[in-house]
Design a protein around this motif. Structure first.
Motif, PDB file in Angstrom:
ATOM      1  N   ALA A 222     -25.726   7.968 -37.123  1.00 37.36           N
ATOM      2  CA  ALA A 222     -25.170   8.864 -36.109  1.00 37.36           C
ATOM      3  C   ALA A 222     -23.737   8.481 -35.730  1.00 37.36           C
ATOM      4  O   ALA A 222     -23.345   7.319 -35.810  1.00 37.36           O
ATOM      5  CB  ALA A 222     -26.051   8.822 -34.864  1.00 37.36           C
ATOM      6  N   PHE A 223     -23.001   9.495 -35.333  1.00 37.33           N
ATOM      7  CA  PHE A 223     -21.643   9.264 -34.838  1.00 37.33           C
ATOM      8  C   PHE A 223     -21.700   8.638 -33.444  1.00 37.33           C
ATOM      9  O   PHE A 223     -22.680   8.798 -32.723  1.00 37.33           O
ATOM     10  CB  PHE A 223     -20.867  10.589 -34.733  1.00 37.33           C
ATOM     11  CG  PHE A 223     -20.610  11.250 -36.048  1.00 37.33           C
ATOM     12  CD1 PHE A 223     -19.818  10.626 -37.012  1.00 37.33           C
ATOM     13  CD2 PHE A 223     -21.139  12.488 -36.340  1.00 37.33           C
ATOM     14  CE1 PHE A 223     -19.574  11.231 -38.229  1.00 37.33           C
ATOM     15  CE2 PHE A 223     -20.895  13.113 -37.553  1.00 37.33           C
ATOM     16  CZ  PHE A 223     -20.110  12.479 -38.498  1.00 37.33           C
ATOM     17  N   ARG A 224     -20.630   7.951 -33.066  1.00 35.57           N
ATOM     18  CA  ARG A 224     -20.502   7.467 -31.694  1.00 35.57           C
ATOM     19  C   ARG A 224     -20.032   8.661 -30.847  1.00 35.57           C
ATOM     20  O   ARG A 224     -19.233   9.468 -31.311  1.00 35.57           O
ATOM     21  CB  ARG A 224     -19.459   6.351 -31.612  1.00 35.57           C
ATOM     22  CG  ARG A 224     -19.846   5.103 -32.381  1.00 35.57           C
ATOM     23  CD  ARG A 224     -18.735   4.050 -32.350  1.00 35.57           C
ATOM     24  NE  ARG A 224     -17.633   4.494 -33.217  1.00 35.57           N
ATOM     25  CZ  ARG A 224     -16.344   4.336 -32.949  1.00 35.57           C
ATOM     26  NH1 ARG A 224     -15.955   3.755 -31.837  1.00 35.57           N
ATOM     27  NH2 ARG A 224     -15.420   4.755 -33.783  1.00 35.57           N
ATOM     28  N   VAL A 225     -20.544   8.761 -29.644  1.00 38.36           N
ATOM     29  CA  VAL A 225     -20.179   9.881 -28.765  1.00 38.36           C
ATOM     30  C   VAL A 225     -19.646   9.323 -27.455  1.00 38.36           C
ATOM     31  O   VAL A 225     -20.243   8.418 -26.871  1.00 38.36           O
ATOM     32  CB  VAL A 225     -21.390  10.809 -28.507  1.00 38.36           C
ATOM     33  CG1 VAL A 225     -21.007  11.943 -27.571  1.00 38.36           C
ATOM     34  CG2 VAL A 225     -21.934  11.355 -29.821  1.00 38.36           C
ATOM     35  N   ARG A 226     -18.506   9.872 -27.024  1.00 35.10           N
ATOM     36  CA  ARG A 226     -17.913   9.495 -25.733  1.00 35.10           C
ATOM     37  C   ARG A 226     -17.647  10.762 -24.931  1.00 35.10           C
ATOM     38  O   ARG A 226     -17.258  11.788 -25.484  1.00 35.10           O
ATOM     39  CB  ARG A 226     -16.581   8.763 -25.940  1.00 35.10           C
ATOM     40  CG  ARG A 226     -16.698   7.419 -26.582  1.00 35.10           C
ATOM     41  CD  ARG A 226     -15.345   6.729 -26.606  1.00 35.10           C
ATOM     42  NE  ARG A 226     -15.337   5.655 -27.573  1.00 35.10           N
ATOM     43  CZ  ARG A 226     -14.281   5.272 -28.271  1.00 35.10           C
ATOM     44  NH1 ARG A 226     -13.126   5.874 -28.107  1.00 35.10           N
ATOM     45  NH2 ARG A 226     -14.370   4.289 -29.132  1.00 35.10           N
TER      46      ARG A 226
ATOM     47  N   VAL B 183     -17.016  13.874 -27.203  1.00 40.02           N
ATOM     48  CA  VAL B 183     -16.233  13.753 -28.428  1.00 40.02           C
ATOM     49  C   VAL B 183     -16.979  12.830 -29.389  1.00 40.02           C
ATOM     50  O   VAL B 183     -17.408  11.748 -29.011  1.00 40.02           O
ATOM     51  CB  VAL B 183     -14.820  13.159 -28.148  1.00 40.02           C
ATOM     52  CG1 VAL B 183     -14.034  13.003 -29.431  1.00 40.02           C
ATOM     53  CG2 VAL B 183     -14.079  14.017 -27.146  1.00 40.02           C
ATOM     54  N   LYS B 184     -17.120  13.295 -30.624  1.00 41.47           N
ATOM     55  CA  LYS B 184     -17.746  12.471 -31.654  1.00 41.47           C
ATOM     56  C   LYS B 184     -16.679  11.612 -32.320  1.00 41.47           C
ATOM     57  O   LYS B 184     -15.603  12.102 -32.668  1.00 41.47           O
ATOM     58  CB  LYS B 184     -18.401  13.342 -32.724  1.00 41.47           C
ATOM     59  CG  LYS B 184     -19.577  14.142 -32.257  1.00 41.47           C
ATOM     60  CD  LYS B 184     -20.103  14.967 -33.427  1.00 41.47           C
ATOM     61  CE  LYS B 184     -21.118  15.990 -32.987  1.00 41.47           C
ATOM     62  NZ  LYS B 184     -21.489  16.885 -34.109  1.00 41.47           N
ATOM     63  N   TYR B 185     -17.023  10.335 -32.489  1.00 46.26           N
ATOM     64  CA  TYR B 185     -16.155   9.399 -33.199  1.00 46.26           C
ATOM     65  C   TYR B 185     -16.880   8.917 -34.453  1.00 46.26           C
ATOM     66  O   TYR B 185     -18.111   8.933 -34.505  1.00 46.26           O
ATOM     67  CB  TYR B 185     -15.791   8.209 -32.295  1.00 46.26           C
ATOM     68  CG  TYR B 185     -14.718   8.546 -31.292  1.00 46.26           C
ATOM     69  CD1 TYR B 185     -13.379   8.380 -31.598  1.00 46.26           C
ATOM     70  CD2 TYR B 185     -15.045   9.057 -30.035  1.00 46.26           C
ATOM     71  CE1 TYR B 185     -12.387   8.703 -30.685  1.00 46.26           C
ATOM     72  CE2 TYR B 185     -14.063   9.383 -29.117  1.00 46.26           C
ATOM     73  CZ  TYR B 185     -12.727   9.205 -29.454  1.00 46.26           C
ATOM     74  OH  TYR B 185     -11.754   9.535 -28.549  1.00 46.26           O
ATOM     75  N   PRO B 186     -16.132   8.484 -35.448  1.00 44.91           N
ATOM     76  CA  PRO B 186     -16.753   8.052 -36.703  1.00 44.91           C
ATOM     77  C   PRO B 186     -17.816   6.969 -36.508  1.00 44.91           C
ATOM     78  O   PRO B 186     -17.765   6.193 -35.558  1.00 44.91           O
ATOM     79  CB  PRO B 186     -15.581   7.504 -37.506  1.00 44.91           C
ATOM     80  CG  PRO B 186     -14.394   8.224 -36.968  1.00 44.91           C
ATOM     81  CD  PRO B 186     -14.675   8.381 -35.495  1.00 44.91           C
ATOM     82  N   ASN B 187     -18.743   6.935 -37.442  1.00 44.72           N
ATOM     83  CA  ASN B 187     -19.812   5.934 -37.430  1.00 44.72           C
ATOM     84  C   ASN B 187     -19.335   4.653 -38.125  1.00 44.72           C
ATOM     85  O   ASN B 187     -20.061   4.042 -38.886  1.00 44.72           O
ATOM     86  CB  ASN B 187     -21.072   6.491 -38.102  1.00 44.72           C
ATOM     87  CG  ASN B 187     -20.826   6.946 -39.532  1.00 44.72           C
ATOM     88  OD1 ASN B 187     -19.694   7.152 -39.954  1.00 44.72           O
ATOM     89  ND2 ASN B 187     -21.890   7.127 -40.280  1.00 44.72           N
TER      90      ASN B 187
END
Length: 143
Positions: free
Chosen positions: A81-85, A99-103
């Protein structure tokens, strides 16, 4: 006849080590790409960002050397899963402000990079040792 076998063994050793160099260099390129994109976001709101790539290796028969060599195999995408902030002001934010950030975990990538560097250096040392043995063999044959 024994001289030909020695030459073939030296060539095989160099070829196998060279294949290792190429494979590890490819691995380092993939890891570098992961590190470079570790904090990138999607170009569209709510879109998916860069997905981590994982290099694989394959074993191939080199008919010229009559030896198994290593090659960089397929580069697969990591399905985690992507990191989410929550960053509502970010242009890449979805309707909820997330916002999704790369895994990509930079610590893991740096550890993998160090491992690839060590493997590269080991193969390079094999090439240097083989060259040294070839030189010593030539010196013995000259005398």
């Amino acid at each position: 006849m024994a001289d030909r076998q020695v030459i073939a063994d030296f060539a095989r050793s160099m070829g196998i080590a060279t294949s290792g160099l190429r494979a590890q260099a490819g691995r380092m390129r993939v890891i570098s790409e992961n590190i470079a994109n570790a904090d990138s976001t999607a170009s569209t709101p709510g879109g998916d960002p860069y997905r981590r790539k994982v290099p694989t290796f394959s074993s191939e028969l080199d008919h010229t050397l009559d030896a198994q060599v290593v090659a960089l195999g397929r580069v697969v995408r990591d399905p985690t899963a992507f990191r989410v902030r929550h960053e509502p002001s970010n242009p890449a934010a979805d309707a909820n402000g997330d916002v999704k950030y790369p895994n990509v975990n930079s610590l893991v990538e740096m550890t993998d990079m160090r491992d690839a560097q060590r493997s590269y250096e080991a193969n390079l040392n094999i090439i240097h040792a083989t060259r040294s043995m070839i030189q010593r063999t030539l010196d013995i044959l000259k005398s």
